[in-house]
Design an enzyme around this catalytic site. Structure first.
Site, PDB file in Angstrom:
ATOM      1  N   MET A   1       8.868   9.139  69.361  1.00  0.00           N
ATOM      2  CA  MET A   1       9.752  10.312  69.430  1.00  0.00           C
ATOM      3  C   MET A   1      10.245  10.739  68.057  1.00  0.00           C
ATOM      4  O   MET A   1      11.446  10.859  67.848  1.00  0.00           O
ATOM      5  CB  MET A   1      10.925  10.020  70.361  1.00  0.00           C
ATOM      6  CG  MET A   1      11.648   8.751  70.060  1.00  0.00           C
ATOM      7  SD  MET A   1      12.316   8.034  71.569  1.00  0.00           S
ATOM      8  CE  MET A   1      10.810   7.349  72.286  1.00  0.00           C
ATOM      9  N   PRO A   2       9.323  10.950  67.144  1.00  0.00           N
ATOM     10  CA  PRO A   2       9.761  11.304  65.778  1.00  0.00           C
ATOM     11  C   PRO A   2      10.273  12.740  65.702  1.00  0.00           C
ATOM     12  O   PRO A   2       9.957  13.573  66.553  1.00  0.00           O
ATOM     13  CB  PRO A   2       8.479  11.166  64.949  1.00  0.00           C
ATOM     14  CG  PRO A   2       7.491  10.496  65.823  1.00  0.00           C
ATOM     15  CD  PRO A   2       7.875  10.792  67.237  1.00  0.00           C
ATOM     16  N   TYR A   3      11.031  12.969  64.651  1.00  0.00           N
ATOM     17  CA  TYR A   3      11.525  14.318  64.333  1.00  0.00           C
ATOM     18  C   TYR A   3      11.122  14.609  62.895  1.00  0.00           C
ATOM     19  O   TYR A   3      11.453  13.852  61.984  1.00  0.00           O
ATOM     20  CB  TYR A   3      13.054  14.354  64.481  1.00  0.00           C
ATOM     21  CG  TYR A   3      13.687  15.626  63.962  1.00  0.00           C
ATOM     22  CD1 TYR A   3      13.712  16.784  64.737  1.00  0.00           C
ATOM     23  CD2 TYR A   3      14.275  15.675  62.703  1.00  0.00           C
ATOM     24  CE1 TYR A   3      14.292  17.950  64.274  1.00  0.00           C
ATOM     25  CE2 TYR A   3      14.863  16.845  62.228  1.00  0.00           C
ATOM     26  CZ  TYR A   3      14.869  17.976  63.020  1.00  0.00           C
ATOM     27  OH  TYR A   3      15.440  19.131  62.558  1.00  0.00           O
TER      28      TYR A   3
ATOM     29  N   THR B   1       7.116  14.272  70.080  1.00  0.00           N
ATOM     30  CA  THR B   1       7.211  14.488  68.636  1.00  0.00           C
ATOM     31  C   THR B   1       7.634  15.934  68.379  1.00  0.00           C
ATOM     32  O   THR B   1       6.993  16.864  68.859  1.00  0.00           O
ATOM     33  CB  THR B   1       5.852  14.189  67.965  1.00  0.00           C
ATOM     34  OG1 THR B   1       5.540  12.808  68.157  1.00  0.00           O
ATOM     35  CG2 THR B   1       5.907  14.500  66.475  1.00  0.00           C
ATOM     36  N   VAL B   2       8.723  16.078  67.655  1.00  0.00           N
ATOM     37  CA  VAL B   2       9.307  17.396  67.405  1.00  0.00           C
ATOM     38  C   VAL B   2       9.118  17.747  65.930  1.00  0.00           C
ATOM     39  O   VAL B   2       9.348  16.915  65.058  1.00  0.00           O
ATOM     40  CB  VAL B   2      10.810  17.385  67.762  1.00  0.00           C
ATOM     41  CG1 VAL B   2      11.473  18.703  67.353  1.00  0.00           C
ATOM     42  CG2 VAL B   2      11.004  17.112  69.246  1.00  0.00           C
TER      43      VAL B   2
END
Lengths: 67, 67, 67, 67, 67, 67
Positions: A1-3, A40-41
């Site tokens: 769940m990276p930003y 991933t945003v």
């Protein structure tokens, strides 16, 4: 769940280029860290050249000097 | 003296909704951590849907698919 | 798909308090803007009091004065 | 190679004032830490007063009260 | 002169993986936008799983459920 | 009520240097924009040299080459 936050100067980036940045950054996180792309945003900030400085000078002025 | 940054897509958020986000985030910090509201700062960034990506795609395109 | 970044001083925040911040910020975005909680991300940054300044002074020093 | 992000409300800051912020922040990093100015980046974000809250209130409203 | 900030959970990322993220993000900006790599900055933030929430829950807890 | 975020590599910055950064950044906002120092916030982030990249390389490696 990276930003991932990509900050660039606002100098005519097209919708297609933004899509390529989003796709490329997402793929990078998947490839290097095995992250799930669906969470991933990627957020792109376009900043006016008056508001971005390098070496103590506005990019607006740096662009004039280099042109 | 917390700093809260709320980043959302730019899709017609009203002034009243922004006020509710600011009030709610401030109350949250007061309630959970006993922070002083007078030095609690909340900043809302509205990001164009072309500039926000999830799962490698622009939100602009995701909205079309889901409509 | 909002992104919320909560920045606070590193002064003994418990895991339960962090969970309350995450839950509260997520609920806020759902309640005010009808956002999907499953793609709402909250990131808490804990900053050393030497690294946080208000009114030109380190929080470390402000804490000494107010105690 | 420091990165400095200055976030302020969008209330008529001139190009010259932005240049002074960029120059001042760059000089600060050079003077205090001996950083190389040529790789020091300063980015200014101007935020609408509806989007900035202090003490649970929008700056737009705080300005009305104080005027 | 882009600035890229990659925020990920702190779960054993190696120095080599960080190097791959830095190289990959820099190449992306060069390839898509023709940016100068020498002034492209990439900063990776590793965030504790207690401090990262998705869907209102700490990643620490989400990891337990999915294992 | 400005918010200033100074991001630097974690290379032995002293408490006194951090205080000088906080004081200097606050004074800058007061001098250039007439901001109220009591609501000016400065946050310093120290980033490991493995996590900071310029020109596609980790600062850790750049430091070795330049020494």
């Amino acid at each position: 769940m990276p930003y991932v936050n990509i900050r660039i100067t606002n100098e005519g980036v097209t919708k297609e280029q933004k899509q390529a940045l989003i796709k490329g950054a997402t793929d990078l996180l998947v490839d290097v860290l095995g992250k799930n792309p669906s969470t991933t945003v990627v957020v792109i900030d376009e900043v006016e050249t008056d508001n971005w400085g390098v070496a103590g000078e506005q990019v607006t002025e740096l662009r004039k000097k280099s042109s």
